[in-house]
Design a protein around this motif. Structure first.
Motif, PDB file in Angstrom:
ATOM      1  N   ARG A  59       6.277  -1.668 -11.696  1.00 24.55           N
ATOM      2  CA  ARG A  59       5.001  -1.278 -11.476  1.00 24.55           C
ATOM      3  C   ARG A  59       4.903  -0.677 -10.090  1.00 24.55           C
ATOM      4  NH1 ARG A  59       0.430  -2.337 -15.107  1.00 24.55           N
ATOM      5  NH2 ARG A  59       1.490  -2.672 -17.018  1.00 24.55           N
ATOM      6  N   ALA A  60       5.454  -1.310  -9.357  1.00 21.32           N
ATOM      7  CA  ALA A  60       5.428  -0.944  -7.805  1.00 21.32           C
ATOM      8  C   ALA A  60       6.170   0.424  -7.544  1.00 21.32           C
ATOM      9  CB  ALA A  60       6.444  -1.937  -6.961  1.00 21.32           C
ATOM     10  N   ARG A  61       7.305   0.781  -8.210  1.00 22.52           N
ATOM     11  CA  ARG A  61       7.894   1.871  -8.346  1.00 22.52           C
ATOM     12  C   ARG A  61       6.917   3.025  -8.598  1.00 22.52           C
ATOM     13  NH1 ARG A  61      11.625   1.250 -11.258  1.00 22.52           N
ATOM     14  NH2 ARG A  61      13.198   0.421 -10.017  1.00 22.52           N
ATOM     15  N   ILE A  62       6.172   2.874  -9.712  1.00 24.59           N
ATOM     16  CA  ILE A  62       5.406   3.718 -10.339  1.00 24.59           C
ATOM     17  C   ILE A  62       4.299   4.027  -9.400  1.00 24.59           C
ATOM     18  CG2 ILE A  62       3.684   4.408 -12.100  1.00 24.59           C
ATOM     19  CD1 ILE A  62       5.401   2.810 -14.041  1.00 24.59           C
ATOM     20  N   HIS A  63       3.736   2.909  -8.658  1.00 16.06           N
ATOM     21  CA  HIS A  63       2.655   3.083  -7.521  1.00 16.06           C
ATOM     22  C   HIS A  63       3.215   3.963  -6.378  1.00 16.06           C
ATOM     23  CE1 HIS A  63      -0.856   1.777  -5.447  1.00 16.06           C
ATOM     24  NE2 HIS A  63      -0.129   1.403  -4.300  1.00 16.06           N
ATOM     25  N   ASP A  85       0.789  -1.146  -0.091  1.00 16.77           N
ATOM     26  CA  ASP A  85      -0.154   0.169   0.014  1.00 16.77           C
ATOM     27  C   ASP A  85       0.917   1.086  -0.026  1.00 16.77           C
ATOM     28  OD1 ASP A  85      -1.910  -1.489   0.067  1.00 16.77           O
ATOM     29  OD2 ASP A  85      -2.594  -1.287   1.967  1.00 16.77           O
ATOM     30  N   ALA A  86       0.511   2.188  -0.836  1.00 17.93           N
ATOM     31  CA  ALA A  86       1.204   3.734  -0.774  1.00 17.93           C
ATOM     32  C   ALA A  86       0.346   4.565  -0.932  1.00 17.93           C
ATOM     33  CB  ALA A  86       2.145   3.505  -2.118  1.00 17.93           C
ATOM     34  N   GLY A  87       0.330   5.380  -0.104  1.00 19.24           N
ATOM     35  CA  GLY A  87      -0.710   6.558   0.137  1.00 19.24           C
ATOM     36  C   GLY A  87      -2.113   6.071   0.201  1.00 19.24           C
ATOM     37  N   GLY A  88      -2.284   5.159   1.029  1.00 16.97           N
ATOM     38  CA  GLY A  88      -3.658   4.537   1.254  1.00 16.97           C
ATOM     39  C   GLY A  88      -3.964   3.786   0.055  1.00 16.97           C
ATOM     40  N   ARG A  89      -3.486   3.741  -1.193  1.00 19.09           N
ATOM     41  CA  ARG A  89      -3.831   2.853  -2.413  1.00 19.09           C
ATOM     42  C   ARG A  89      -3.360   1.503  -2.283  1.00 19.09           C
ATOM     43  NH1 ARG A  89      -1.790   5.218  -6.745  1.00 19.09           N
ATOM     44  NH2 ARG A  89       0.069   5.712  -5.913  1.00 19.09           N
ATOM     45  N   PRO A  90      -3.843   0.435  -2.715  1.00 21.91           N
ATOM     46  CA  PRO A  90      -3.391  -0.702  -2.967  1.00 21.91           C
ATOM     47  C   PRO A  90      -2.654  -0.822  -4.227  1.00 21.91           C
ATOM     48  CG  PRO A  90      -5.726  -0.722  -3.342  1.00 21.91           C
ATOM     49  CD  PRO A  90      -5.274   0.623  -3.001  1.00 21.91           C
ATOM     50  N   PHE A  91      -1.918  -2.190  -4.089  1.00 22.30           N
ATOM     51  CA  PHE A  91      -1.169  -2.565  -5.325  1.00 22.30           C
ATOM     52  C   PHE A  91      -1.440  -3.893  -5.636  1.00 22.30           C
ATOM     53  CE2 PHE A  91       2.765  -4.541  -7.247  1.00 22.30           C
ATOM     54  CZ  PHE A  91       2.784  -3.926  -8.159  1.00 22.30           C
TER      55      PHE A  91
END
Length: 317
Positions: A274-278, A185-191
């Motif tokens: 993808r994770a880096r962009i997220h 999770d990054a900034g409250g957004r799931p990956f």
């Protein structure tokens, strides 16, 4: 962990870290249903969740298996022994494997070896055939007046189903809506990433199933690996894009020397990017560490799909 409106997230204890594999307890007016149940080792965990909810074992009406992979349903037969009022609800293609699990056990022992199989899964107990319900697509289960819609959602497996809870506008998706560990999770957004594990992965079916889930405009998708996923439309569209990207990698590397290792490396790079962009911190470290087993299984599933496609092309020639 309590989610909302009668939903409890249960860590089944599968795997080598917490918050890796979830099952769910739904409670309505004193009646209960489990969605997935983990392995044979997870049965005490499931019963403890009932105890914490203040429910007797007789209060469980349904044990719903999203599919029969052992991390989801390996403990179903043993759990059913402890729940005298419950039926086991499963896709028609998977029912026989829970009534007679010999093939599942043999396959898992072949992959893991006897010692590791026992350590990881603990074996399986057959489910009584008279207590197994084969779930039709669109069938509705009643949980004390709370309707639970069963939808066939193949792609990860031919025998996969998902459960729609209108009360919370939530799907319980097993592996049909990918893998989404909370550490990403990054900034409250799931990956999330797709789960293409062997042997029945089908990209067209998987994308169609994701679209079917999105069409209900859910607020939450409860995935097995792990927990509740919000921002569902964005996550679902990214899953569809990733399925296409993963298939393209598999096709490109089909005849590469050391195909399996090459595909694992390519998938790792795809997920790292993808994770880096997220916005995931240190994706070069985190992705291989947390997704090691998923990358291995995804590569195996893509290879199995390539072989089926090759065989289909040969038969059509």
């Amino acid at each position: 962990m309590q989610a909302n409106d009668g939903i409890t997230i249960i860590d089944t204890g599968f795997g080598d870290r917490p918050a890796f594999c979830a099952a769910y307890l739904l409670v309505e007016a004193g009646r209960a249903a489990f969605i997935d149940c983990g392995t044979l080792h997870s049965v005490p965990v499931m019963l403890a969740a009932l105890d914490r909810a203040g429910l007797a074992r007789e209060a469980v009406d349904h044990v719903i298996a999203t599919h029969v992979h052992l991390d989801h349903a390996g403990g179903a037969g043993a759990l059913l022994r402890e729940l005298p009022s419950a039926t086991l609800v499963v896709h028609p293609r998977g029912a026989q494997h829970l009534v007679d699990p010999a093939k599942l056990i043999g396959s898992a022992r072949g992959v893991y070896g006897d010692a590791l199989f026992e350590q990881t899964y603990g074996g399986m107990v057959p489910a009584p055939a008279e207590r197994v319900v084969e779930a039709a697509d669109g069938q509705v289960l009643d949980l004390a007046g709370r309707p639970l819609l069963l939808a066939h959602t193949p792609g990860h497996a031919l025998h996969h189903l998902s459960v729609w809870d209108e009360r919370t506008r939530a799907w319980f998706t097993g592996d049909s809506f990918g893998i989404s560990y909370r550490e990403f999770d990054a900034g409250g957004r799931p990956f999330a990433i797709p789960s293409t594990s062997p042997v029945q992965f089908d990209p067209v079916q998987m994308k169609d199933s994701v679209r079917r889930l999105l069409a209900a405009e859910p607020e939450t998708c409860y995935v097995t690996h792990y927990g509740g996923v919000r921002d569902v439309r964005r996550v679902g569209l990214r899953l569809i894009e990733q399925v296409d990207a993963m298939v393209a990698l598999a096709q490109f590397l089909d005849e590469a020397p050391g195909r399996h290792e090459a595909l694992k490396q390519a998938l790792t790079k795809l997920y790292v990017d993808r994770a880096r962009i997220h916005g995931v911190a240190e994706p070069e470290r985190v992705v291989p560490e947390l997704l090691e087993m998923d990358i291995e299984l995804n590569a195996q599933g893509l290879a199995a799909w390539l072989e089926r496609e090759r065989k289909r092309a040969g038969e059509g020639a």
